[in-house]
Design a protein around this motif. Structure first.
Motif, PDB file in Angstrom:
ATOM      1  N   GLY A  11       0.841  -1.195   0.000  1.00  0.00           N
ATOM      2  CA  GLY A  11       0.000   0.000   0.000  1.00  0.00           C
ATOM      3  C   GLY A  11       0.876   1.245   0.000  1.00  0.00           C
ATOM      4  O   GLY A  11       1.830   1.340   0.777  1.00  0.00           O
ATOM      5  N   GLY A  15       0.609   6.374   4.836  1.00  0.00           N
ATOM      6  CA  GLY A  15       1.291   5.469   5.760  1.00  0.00           C
ATOM      7  C   GLY A  15       2.386   4.712   5.035  1.00  0.00           C
ATOM      8  O   GLY A  15       3.560   4.736   5.408  1.00  0.00           O
ATOM      9  N   GLY A  16       2.005   4.043   3.941  1.00  0.00           N
ATOM     10  CA  GLY A  16       2.915   3.161   3.222  1.00  0.00           C
ATOM     11  C   GLY A  16       4.062   3.882   2.541  1.00  0.00           C
ATOM     12  O   GLY A  16       5.222   3.481   2.663  1.00  0.00           O
ATOM     13  N   GLU A  34       1.842  -1.418  -4.863  1.00  0.00           N
ATOM     14  CA  GLU A  34       0.611  -0.625  -5.029  1.00  0.00           C
ATOM     15  C   GLU A  34      -0.148  -1.149  -6.223  1.00  0.00           C
ATOM     16  O   GLU A  34       0.395  -1.263  -7.320  1.00  0.00           O
ATOM     17  N   GLY A  40       0.301   7.023  -3.778  1.00  0.00           N
ATOM     18  CA  GLY A  40      -0.292   8.057  -2.916  1.00  0.00           C
ATOM     19  C   GLY A  40      -1.564   7.632  -2.191  1.00  0.00           C
ATOM     20  O   GLY A  40      -2.054   8.354  -1.324  1.00  0.00           O
ATOM     21  N   THR A  42      -5.416   6.485  -0.961  1.00  0.00           N
ATOM     22  CA  THR A  42      -6.691   7.200  -0.883  1.00  0.00           C
ATOM     23  C   THR A  42      -6.435   8.702  -0.796  1.00  0.00           C
ATOM     24  O   THR A  42      -7.066   9.504  -1.488  1.00  0.00           O
ATOM     25  N   ILE A  46      -7.981  10.080  -4.054  1.00  0.00           N
ATOM     26  CA  ILE A  46      -9.449  10.237  -3.944  1.00  0.00           C
ATOM     27  C   ILE A  46      -9.852  10.760  -2.555  1.00  0.00           C
ATOM     28  O   ILE A  46     -10.982  10.571  -2.131  1.00  0.00           O
ATOM     29  N   GLY A 114       1.045  -3.752  -8.799  1.00  0.00           N
ATOM     30  CA  GLY A 114       0.073  -4.843  -8.764  1.00  0.00           C
ATOM     31  C   GLY A 114      -0.432  -5.058  -7.351  1.00  0.00           C
ATOM     32  O   GLY A 114      -0.027  -4.351  -6.420  1.00  0.00           O
ATOM     33  N   THR A 140      -2.675  -1.034   3.878  1.00  0.00           N
ATOM     34  CA  THR A 140      -3.656  -1.118   2.794  1.00  0.00           C
ATOM     35  C   THR A 140      -4.871  -0.207   2.981  1.00  0.00           C
ATOM     36  O   THR A 140      -5.785  -0.219   2.159  1.00  0.00           O
ATOM     37  N   GLY A 309      -1.559   2.721   9.835  1.00  0.00           N
ATOM     38  CA  GLY A 309      -2.508   3.552   9.081  1.00  0.00           C
ATOM     39  C   GLY A 309      -3.967   3.198   9.321  1.00  0.00           C
ATOM     40  O   GLY A 309      -4.339   2.670  10.367  1.00  0.00           O
ATOM     41  N   ASP A 310      -4.787   3.462   8.311  1.00  0.00           N
ATOM     42  CA  ASP A 310      -6.241   3.285   8.431  1.00  0.00           C
ATOM     43  C   ASP A 310      -6.645   1.844   8.694  1.00  0.00           C
ATOM     44  O   ASP A 310      -7.761   1.606   9.168  1.00  0.00           O
ATOM     45  N   LEU A 317      -6.613   9.159   9.790  1.00  0.00           N
ATOM     46  CA  LEU A 317      -6.074  10.428   9.309  1.00  0.00           C
ATOM     47  C   LEU A 317      -4.740  10.184   8.625  1.00  0.00           C
ATOM     48  O   LEU A 317      -3.940   9.345   9.075  1.00  0.00           O
ATOM     49  N   ALA A 321      -1.292   8.136   9.951  1.00  0.00           N
ATOM     50  CA  ALA A 321      -0.682   7.039   9.186  1.00  0.00           C
ATOM     51  C   ALA A 321       0.794   7.338   8.920  1.00  0.00           C
ATOM     52  O   ALA A 321       1.649   6.456   9.032  1.00  0.00           O
TER      53      ALA A 321
HETATM   54  P1  FAD Z   1      -4.606   4.629   2.035  1.00  0.00           P
HETATM   55  O1  FAD Z   1      -4.303   6.034   1.757  1.00  0.00           O
HETATM   56  O2  FAD Z   1      -6.009   4.179   1.970  1.00  0.00           O
HETATM   57  O3  FAD Z   1      -3.723   3.785   1.017  1.00  0.00           O
HETATM   58  C1  FAD Z   1      -3.807   2.409   0.928  1.00  0.00           C
HETATM   59  C2  FAD Z   1      -3.311   1.973  -0.446  1.00  0.00           C
HETATM   60  O4  FAD Z   1      -3.119   0.571  -0.420  1.00  0.00           O
HETATM   61  C3  FAD Z   1      -4.286   2.237  -1.586  1.00  0.00           C
HETATM   62  O5  FAD Z   1      -3.657   2.987  -2.603  1.00  0.00           O
HETATM   63  C4  FAD Z   1      -4.678   0.855  -2.098  1.00  0.00           C
HETATM   64  O6  FAD Z   1      -4.839   0.805  -3.496  1.00  0.00           O
HETATM   65  C5  FAD Z   1      -3.450   0.048  -1.696  1.00  0.00           C
HETATM   66  N1  FAD Z   1      -3.741  -1.376  -1.530  1.00  0.00           N
HETATM   67  C6  FAD Z   1      -4.715  -1.953  -0.803  1.00  0.00           C
HETATM   68  N2  FAD Z   1      -4.611  -3.304  -0.853  1.00  0.00           N
HETATM   69  C7  FAD Z   1      -3.536  -3.557  -1.629  1.00  0.00           C
HETATM   70  C8  FAD Z   1      -2.909  -4.741  -2.052  1.00  0.00           C
HETATM   71  N3  FAD Z   1      -3.343  -5.949  -1.663  1.00  0.00           N
HETATM   72  N4  FAD Z   1      -1.832  -4.643  -2.858  1.00  0.00           N
HETATM   73  C9  FAD Z   1      -1.366  -3.439  -3.256  1.00  0.00           C
HETATM   74  N5  FAD Z   1      -1.914  -2.285  -2.887  1.00  0.00           N
HETATM   75  C10 FAD Z   1      -2.982  -2.344  -2.080  1.00  0.00           C
HETATM   76  N6  FAD Z   1      -7.127  12.579   6.190  1.00  0.00           N
HETATM   77  C11 FAD Z   1      -6.482  13.678   6.648  1.00  0.00           C
HETATM   78  O7  FAD Z   1      -5.611  13.560   7.511  1.00  0.00           O
HETATM   79  N7  FAD Z   1      -6.779  14.927   6.160  1.00  0.00           N
HETATM   80  C12 FAD Z   1      -7.738  15.116   5.235  1.00  0.00           C
HETATM   81  O8  FAD Z   1      -7.979  16.250   4.817  1.00  0.00           O
HETATM   82  C13 FAD Z   1      -8.435  13.985   4.736  1.00  0.00           C
HETATM   83  N8  FAD Z   1      -9.392  14.131   3.811  1.00  0.00           N
HETATM   84  C14 FAD Z   1     -10.008  13.027   3.318  1.00  0.00           C
HETATM   85  C15 FAD Z   1     -11.000  13.197   2.361  1.00  0.00           C
HETATM   86  C16 FAD Z   1     -11.648  12.109   1.840  1.00  0.00           C
HETATM   87  C17 FAD Z   1     -12.698  12.314   0.787  1.00  0.00           C
HETATM   88  C18 FAD Z   1     -11.287  10.790   2.268  1.00  0.00           C
HETATM   89  C19 FAD Z   1     -11.960   9.587   1.686  1.00  0.00           C
HETATM   90  C20 FAD Z   1     -10.319  10.614   3.231  1.00  0.00           C
HETATM   91  C21 FAD Z   1      -9.676  11.728   3.775  1.00  0.00           C
HETATM   92  N9  FAD Z   1      -8.706  11.596   4.761  1.00  0.00           N
HETATM   93  C22 FAD Z   1      -8.076  12.707   5.252  1.00  0.00           C
HETATM   94  C23 FAD Z   1      -8.305  10.275   5.299  1.00  0.00           C
HETATM   95  C24 FAD Z   1      -7.013   9.809   4.640  1.00  0.00           C
HETATM   96  O9  FAD Z   1      -7.187   9.747   3.257  1.00  0.00           O
HETATM   97  C25 FAD Z   1      -6.598   8.454   5.203  1.00  0.00           C
HETATM   98  O10 FAD Z   1      -6.527   8.524   6.605  1.00  0.00           O
HETATM   99  C26 FAD Z   1      -5.249   8.032   4.665  1.00  0.00           C
HETATM  100  O11 FAD Z   1      -5.255   7.969   3.268  1.00  0.00           O
HETATM  101  C27 FAD Z   1      -4.833   6.669   5.242  1.00  0.00           C
HETATM  102  O12 FAD Z   1      -3.592   6.323   4.725  1.00  0.00           O
HETATM  103  P2  FAD Z   1      -3.139   4.816   4.585  1.00  0.00           P
HETATM  104  O13 FAD Z   1      -1.731   4.873   4.111  1.00  0.00           O
HETATM  105  O14 FAD Z   1      -3.430   4.073   5.819  1.00  0.00           O
HETATM  106  O15 FAD Z   1      -4.067   4.153   3.455  1.00  0.00           O
END
Ligand code: FAD
Length: 463
Positions: A11, A15-16, A34, A40, A42, A46, A114, A140, A309-310, A317, A321
């Protein structure tokens, strides 16, 4: 023979990707898997970034259409070019995701393109190739929580992902959920001309934040024209030729009624995403909410597999992460990585913004902590007056005996930036007196923070 690594991160969200960069900085041979076409996660694709691009653009539109006249700036015939606004958002996202690609190249992080699957401890399969690694970090992330009876098609019934892509301003947007995402995206479309109704199950907005902020937010967004239906639940959404009909009932039960919408935004929260990762095969434990269970060092129950992370417990947040990504990379490199969860700010990027760090008054009361509160309104701040942005206040909560800052809660202009000072105060274990005795430039919004700290000792100067 595929490469082997010291660390494979699955991911590339905040975080990742941050974890991968920090690990590479510390000399670990690192790869990041990824499955999305761009890096980058979520946040950049998005979430945080596209939503903030649209929040900024829509606020600029709102200012030009309604607010600048108060400053004597008269603009006739302000028009919206939504396609251009959306295209600019796309450029902002693109620049950010490309930026992560550049940082990977710079730090020699290998991007494995992938979906990643853990086939055994120390083994990750991507596109039919199995890579061996000393450690795995699961990052993830999360996806939108579904609601029974409300089927998402990302056109008329949308999650945040669809709400960021609308090509037409809806006549009536109904938002299910009065949390951060619902209020932010509701604000975007309200400013661009939609009528917005927010339906919330609880009796308040922004659950988890200080109740006084929630009350003030309800009042201020209500003044902006948003409608709120609190203590209400949506039980069904039916699509028809001219929109969507929602069935809404009182949360406590009672007579149902129908509400018509052009677009419905489902924003009741997010849930951890670990699908297809092979966690059941390797025996990684999940909790009752589907989150990966970790100890204080981000280790799962399976040796060599970590998670951040999430997809683990705690605030969903980006910066939380990121902190976890850095901490686990440092732990894996033999250092003492650590996250102070008491000093992680939370921000709602509406206007006015809402920002919090540390304990809320409700939490302190529930814990029986004796505290004092200092409050200062932006109406008494010179800069806020100059900006014509005087809605809101700063509230600082400090220990009644030691004066140590326990929490800070701000609703007002640039609250999200102002809260950083109080996050630092909590991180350093500062007292309200420390903040009050720090010189704050005049005239700045930050002076309201200093005044709230003075108010905690009953000696605010400008009120
Ligand atoms: P994510 O950002 O979700 O990334 C996980 C990645 O892992 C994804 O790209 C996914 O494709 C990949 N993945 C999953 N499974 C696999 C797999 N098996 N193999 C390969 N890749 C995989 N937070 C803030 O702090 N400030 C904000 O202003 C804010 N605004 C937001 C607005 C919206 C509309 C949304 C939806 C969220 C918002 N957030 C905000 C929350 C923030 O986006 C998340 O807390 C943050 O992205 C979490 O990071 P993460 O690294 O844990 O996971």
């Amino acid at each position: 023979m595929p490469d082997s690594f010291d660390l494979i991160v699955i991911g590339s969200g905040p975080g990742g990707y941050v974890c991968a960069i920090r690990a590479a900085q510390l000399g670990l041979k690192t790869a990041c898997v990824e499955k999305r076409a761009t890096l980058g996660g979520t946040c950049l694709n998005i979430g945080c970034i596209p939503s903030k691009a649209l929040l900024q653009s829509s606020e600029n539109f709102e200012e030009a259409a309604h607010k600048l006249a108060d400053h004597g700036v008269m603009i006739d015939g302000v028009k919206l070019d939504l396609a251009k606004m959306q295209a600019r958002k796309g450029e902002v996202v693109n620049a950010n995701v490309k930026g992560v690609e550049f940082l990977f190249r710079k730090n020699k992080v290998t991007w494995l393109k992938g979906a990643g699957k853990i086939t055994a401890p120390g083994q990750v399969e991507v596109n039919g190739e199995t890579y061996s690694t000393k450690a795995i970090v699961i990052a993830t992330g999360s996806d939108s929580t579904p609601l029974r009876g409300v089927e998402v098609d990302e056109k008329r019934v949308v999650t945040s992902t669809g709400a960021l892509e609308l090509d037409k301003v809806p006549g009536h947007l109904v938002v299910i959920g009065g949390g951060v995402i619902g209020l932010e995206l509701g604000s975007v479309w309200k400013r661009l001309g939609a009528q917005v109704t927010v339906i919330e199950y609880l009796d308040r907005l922004v659950p988890g934040m200080d109740a006084e902020l929630a009350k003030q937010a309800e009042r201020l967004f209500g003044k902006q024209g948003m409608k709120f239906r609190l203590k209400s639940k949506v039980t069904a959404a039916k699509q028809n030729a001219d929109g969507v009909t929602l069935t809404v009932e009182p949360a406590a039960g009672g007579a149902a009624e129908e509400i018509k919408a052009d677009v419905v935004l489902l924003a009741i929260g997010r849930r951890p995403y670990t699908e297809g990762l092979g966690l059941d095969t390797v025996g990684v434990a999940l909790d009752e909410r589907g989150r990966v269970v970790t100890d204080a060092h981000f280790a799962t129950n399976v040796p060599g597999i970590y998670a951040i992370g999430d997809c683990i417990a705690g605030a969903m947040l980006a910066h939380k992460a990121e902190e976890e990504g850095v901490a686990v990379a440092e732990i894996l490199a033999g250092q003492a990585g650590h996250v102070n969860y008491g000093a992680i700010p939370g921000v709602v990027y509406t206007w006015p913004e809402i920002a919090s760090v540390g304990a809320t008054e409700e939490e302190l009361k529930a814990q029986g902590v004796a505290y004092k509160s200092g409050k200062f309104p932006f109406t008494a701040n010179g800069r806020a007056r100059a900006m014509n942005d005087t809605d809101g206040f700063v509230k600082i909560l400090a220990d009644a005996k030691t004066d140590k800052v326990l929490g800070a809660h701000i609703i007002g202009p640039d609250a999200g930036t102002l809260i950083a000072e109080m996050a630092l105060a909590i991180e350093f274990g500062a007292s309200a007196e420390d903040v009050a005795r720090t010189s704050h430039a005049h005239p700045t919004l930050n002076e309201a923070v200093k005044e709230a700290a003075l108010a905690a000792d009953g000696r605010a100067l400008h009120i």
